[in-house]
Design a protein around this motif. Structure first.
Motif, PDB file in Angstrom:
ATOM      1  N   ILE A  60       0.821  -1.301   0.121  1.00  0.00           N
ATOM      2  CA  ILE A  60       0.186  -0.045  -0.141  1.00  0.00           C
ATOM      3  C   ILE A  60       0.861   1.266   0.008  1.00  0.00           C
ATOM      4  CG2 ILE A  60      -1.581   1.366   1.526  1.00  0.00           C
ATOM      5  CD1 ILE A  60      -2.849  -1.451   2.130  1.00  0.00           C
ATOM      6  N   LEU A  61       1.919   1.219   0.667  1.00  0.00           N
ATOM      7  CA  LEU A  61       2.741   2.385   0.793  1.00  0.00           C
ATOM      8  C   LEU A  61       3.577   2.522  -0.496  1.00  0.00           C
ATOM      9  CD1 LEU A  61       4.169   2.421   4.632  1.00  0.00           C
ATOM     10  CD2 LEU A  61       2.513   3.881   3.554  1.00  0.00           C
ATOM     11  N   LEU A  62       4.082   1.547  -0.942  1.00  0.00           N
ATOM     12  CA  LEU A  62       4.634   1.709  -2.266  1.00  0.00           C
ATOM     13  C   LEU A  62       3.866   2.170  -3.383  1.00  0.00           C
ATOM     14  CD1 LEU A  62       7.115  -1.761  -2.695  1.00  0.00           C
ATOM     15  CD2 LEU A  62       7.635   0.901  -1.523  1.00  0.00           C
ATOM     16  N   ALA A  63       2.677   1.379  -3.718  1.00  0.00           N
ATOM     17  CA  ALA A  63       1.596   1.975  -4.490  1.00  0.00           C
ATOM     18  C   ALA A  63       1.028   3.553  -4.267  1.00  0.00           C
ATOM     19  CB  ALA A  63       0.399   1.074  -4.811  1.00  0.00           C
ATOM     20  N   GLY A  64       0.676   3.766  -2.946  1.00  0.00           N
ATOM     21  CA  GLY A  64      -0.083   5.027  -2.627  1.00  0.00           C
ATOM     22  C   GLY A  64       0.707   5.995  -2.188  1.00  0.00           C
ATOM     23  N   LYS A  65       1.994   5.968  -1.776  1.00  0.00           N
ATOM     24  CA  LYS A  65       2.781   7.008  -1.325  1.00  0.00           C
ATOM     25  C   LYS A  65       4.006   7.170  -2.089  1.00  0.00           C
ATOM     26  CE  LYS A  65       6.016   8.330   2.443  1.00  0.00           C
ATOM     27  NZ  LYS A  65       6.605   8.134   3.602  1.00  0.00           N
ATOM     28  N   LYS A  66       4.532   6.159  -2.956  1.00  0.00           N
ATOM     29  CA  LYS A  66       5.767   6.252  -3.912  1.00  0.00           C
ATOM     30  C   LYS A  66       5.064   6.076  -5.327  1.00  0.00           C
ATOM     31  CE  LYS A  66       9.330   5.971  -0.613  1.00  0.00           C
ATOM     32  NZ  LYS A  66      10.621   5.309  -0.243  1.00  0.00           N
ATOM     33  N   LYS A  67       4.015   5.648  -5.493  1.00  0.00           N
ATOM     34  CA  LYS A  67       3.620   5.637  -6.815  1.00  0.00           C
ATOM     35  C   LYS A  67       4.425   4.407  -7.597  1.00  0.00           C
ATOM     36  CE  LYS A  67       0.876   8.901  -5.762  1.00  0.00           C
ATOM     37  NZ  LYS A  67      -0.208   8.680  -4.855  1.00  0.00           N
ATOM     38  N   ILE A  68       4.712   3.568  -6.859  1.00  0.00           N
ATOM     39  CA  ILE A  68       5.475   2.269  -7.509  1.00  0.00           C
ATOM     40  C   ILE A  68       4.394   1.012  -7.705  1.00  0.00           C
ATOM     41  CG2 ILE A  68       7.326   0.551  -7.303  1.00  0.00           C
ATOM     42  CD1 ILE A  68       8.704   2.558  -5.379  1.00  0.00           C
ATOM     43  N   PRO A  69       4.172   0.683  -8.866  1.00  0.00           N
ATOM     44  CA  PRO A  69       2.969  -0.088  -8.757  1.00  0.00           C
ATOM     45  C   PRO A  69       3.741  -1.645  -8.294  1.00  0.00           C
ATOM     46  CG  PRO A  69       3.483   0.717 -10.910  1.00  0.00           C
ATOM     47  CD  PRO A  69       4.553   1.506 -10.081  1.00  0.00           C
ATOM     48  N   CYS A  70       2.971  -2.086  -7.620  1.00  0.00           N
ATOM     49  CA  CYS A  70       3.317  -3.270  -6.562  1.00  0.00           C
ATOM     50  C   CYS A  70       2.460  -4.631  -6.544  1.00  0.00           C
ATOM     51  CB  CYS A  70       3.480  -3.001  -5.245  1.00  0.00           C
ATOM     52  SG  CYS A  70       4.465  -3.943  -4.146  1.00  0.00           S
ATOM     53  N   ILE A  71       3.048  -5.744  -6.578  1.00  0.00           N
ATOM     54  CA  ILE A  71       2.257  -6.990  -6.097  1.00  0.00           C
ATOM     55  C   ILE A  71       2.815  -7.625  -5.028  1.00  0.00           C
ATOM     56  CG2 ILE A  71       1.792  -9.404  -6.957  1.00  0.00           C
ATOM     57  CD1 ILE A  71       2.642  -8.671  -9.900  1.00  0.00           C
ATOM     58  N   GLY A  72       1.587  -7.644  -4.154  1.00  0.00           N
ATOM     59  CA  GLY A  72       2.052  -8.429  -2.845  1.00  0.00           C
ATOM     60  C   GLY A  72       1.844  -9.816  -2.961  1.00  0.00           C
ATOM     61  N   VAL A  73       2.782 -10.626  -2.144  1.00  0.00           N
ATOM     62  CA  VAL A  73       2.628 -12.097  -2.274  1.00  0.00           C
ATOM     63  C   VAL A  73       2.492 -12.410  -0.665  1.00  0.00           C
ATOM     64  CG1 VAL A  73       3.908 -14.169  -2.591  1.00  0.00           C
ATOM     65  CG2 VAL A  73       4.273 -12.263  -4.242  1.00  0.00           C
ATOM     66  N   GLU A  74       1.473 -13.366  -0.340  1.00  0.00           N
ATOM     67  CA  GLU A  74       1.339 -13.669   0.815  1.00  0.00           C
ATOM     68  C   GLU A  74       0.500 -15.308   0.824  1.00  0.00           C
ATOM     69  OE1 GLU A  74       0.540 -14.304   4.783  1.00  0.00           O
ATOM     70  OE2 GLU A  74       1.564 -12.563   3.909  1.00  0.00           O
ATOM     71  N   ILE A  75       1.240 -15.856   1.797  1.00  0.00           N
ATOM     72  CA  ILE A  75       0.695 -17.284   1.873  1.00  0.00           C
ATOM     73  C   ILE A  75      -0.577 -17.675   2.700  1.00  0.00           C
ATOM     74  CG2 ILE A  75       2.179 -17.823   4.020  1.00  0.00           C
ATOM     75  CD1 ILE A  75       2.928 -20.502   2.671  1.00  0.00           C
ATOM     76  N   GLN A  76      -0.912 -16.669   3.649  1.00  0.00           N
ATOM     77  CA  GLN A  76      -1.870 -16.926   4.458  1.00  0.00           C
ATOM     78  C   GLN A  76      -3.363 -16.221   3.723  1.00  0.00           C
ATOM     79  OE1 GLN A  76      -1.379 -16.412   9.000  1.00  0.00           O
ATOM     80  NE2 GLN A  76       0.398 -15.459   7.971  1.00  0.00           N
ATOM     81  N   PRO A  77      -4.346 -17.053   3.589  1.00  0.00           N
ATOM     82  CA  PRO A  77      -5.550 -16.442   2.671  1.00  0.00           C
ATOM     83  C   PRO A  77      -6.221 -15.479   3.282  1.00  0.00           C
ATOM     84  CG  PRO A  77      -5.678 -19.128   2.866  1.00  0.00           C
ATOM     85  CD  PRO A  77      -4.471 -18.762   3.557  1.00  0.00           C
ATOM     86  N   GLU A  78      -6.212 -15.311   4.729  1.00  0.00           N
ATOM     87  CA  GLU A  78      -7.028 -14.489   5.429  1.00  0.00           C
ATOM     88  C   GLU A  78      -6.179 -13.180   5.384  1.00  0.00           C
ATOM     89  OE1 GLU A  78      -4.461 -16.550   8.199  1.00  0.00           O
ATOM     90  OE2 GLU A  78      -5.698 -17.099   6.570  1.00  0.00           O
TER      91      GLU A  78
END
Length: 230
Positions: A60-78
């Motif tokens: 969120i901070l990379l995309a929303g603050k620094k305008k860097i498009p970002c894909i998050g990778v998270e193993i936990q579904p919730e």
């Protein structure tokens, strides 16, 4: 669809109107994640991957603050679901997304050598070390249960283009190990920032920037107290 589920709350990040959904009973972001996001440099032409994205704070901070498009990778579904809803809450769906996947398998989905930036706030403790955690989400975030340091570094190397940058935060006591793993994988350490919890206290964390295929040469920034400002 309600973006905020029962037992969740919305926290104001106090920058650019950004907010994040968190569950007090799950793992919540700390100052280390904020420090790491602030350490990253880049812009709209970059493609970033946030490995082990958790609540989505760095994405969120990379995309929303620094305008860097970002894909998050998270193993936990919730956790992945919660961070997706935070992305929608902030109107960042065009520049941020989340993949629910083990880190070791995500290169096949995102693409080898497709990212210019990879960032990771990894589990600090080896599996079986430290205290017993009260929840699975906290245990997975703090201990190398689902992924090891070597696997983090190998995944970053696979995702990065030549010349791309890998950023991570880790415990000071594991600095030598982290540098060795990164350098051994072809991610040359370039910038090191040592952090202390307070004036006069010994270092407890560090931020490291590595460059894929970079030349040897490490810049060490002046030691400073960890910053809590987003």
């Amino acid at each position: 669809m309600d973006l905020v589920k029962p037992n969740e709350r919305v926290d104001d990040l106090l920058v650019n109107g950004l907010k994040i959904i968190q569950n007090p009973s799950s793992f919540r972001f700390g100052c280390d994640a904020v420090e790491l996001a602030n350490f990253v440099t880049g812009g709209v032409r970059d493609k970033a991957v946030d490995l082990g994205s958790g609540s989505g704070i760095i994405t969120i901070l990379l995309a929303g603050k620094k305008k860097i498009p970002c894909i998050g990778v998270e193993i936990q579904p919730e956790m992945a679901d919660m961070s997706r809803r935070s992305i929608e809450l902030n109107g960042l769906s065009d520049s941020a997304s989340v993949i629910c996947s083990p880190m070791q398998k995500v290169t096949a989905r995102i693409g080898r050598e497709s990212a210019s930036i990879v960032v990771c706030n990894p589990p600090y403790r080896r599996a079986g070390s430290g205290e017993k955690q009260l929840s699975e989400s906290v245990a997975l975030a703090r201990h190398e249960i689902a992924v090891t340091l070597r696997e983090v570094v190998e995944t970053a190397n696979a995702l990065l283009k030549n010349g791309g940058s890998f950023y991570l935060v880790h415990q000071a006591e594991r600095l030598a190990e982290v540098i060795s793993e990164c350098s051994g994988a072809g991610l040359e350490p370039k910038v090191l920032q040592i952090l202390t919890p307070a004036e006069g206290k010994k270092p407890h964390l560090f931020l490291l920037k590595c460059k894929k295929g970079g030349s040897v040469g490490l810049e060490i920034l002046p030691e400073r107290v960890i910053d809590t400002v987003v």
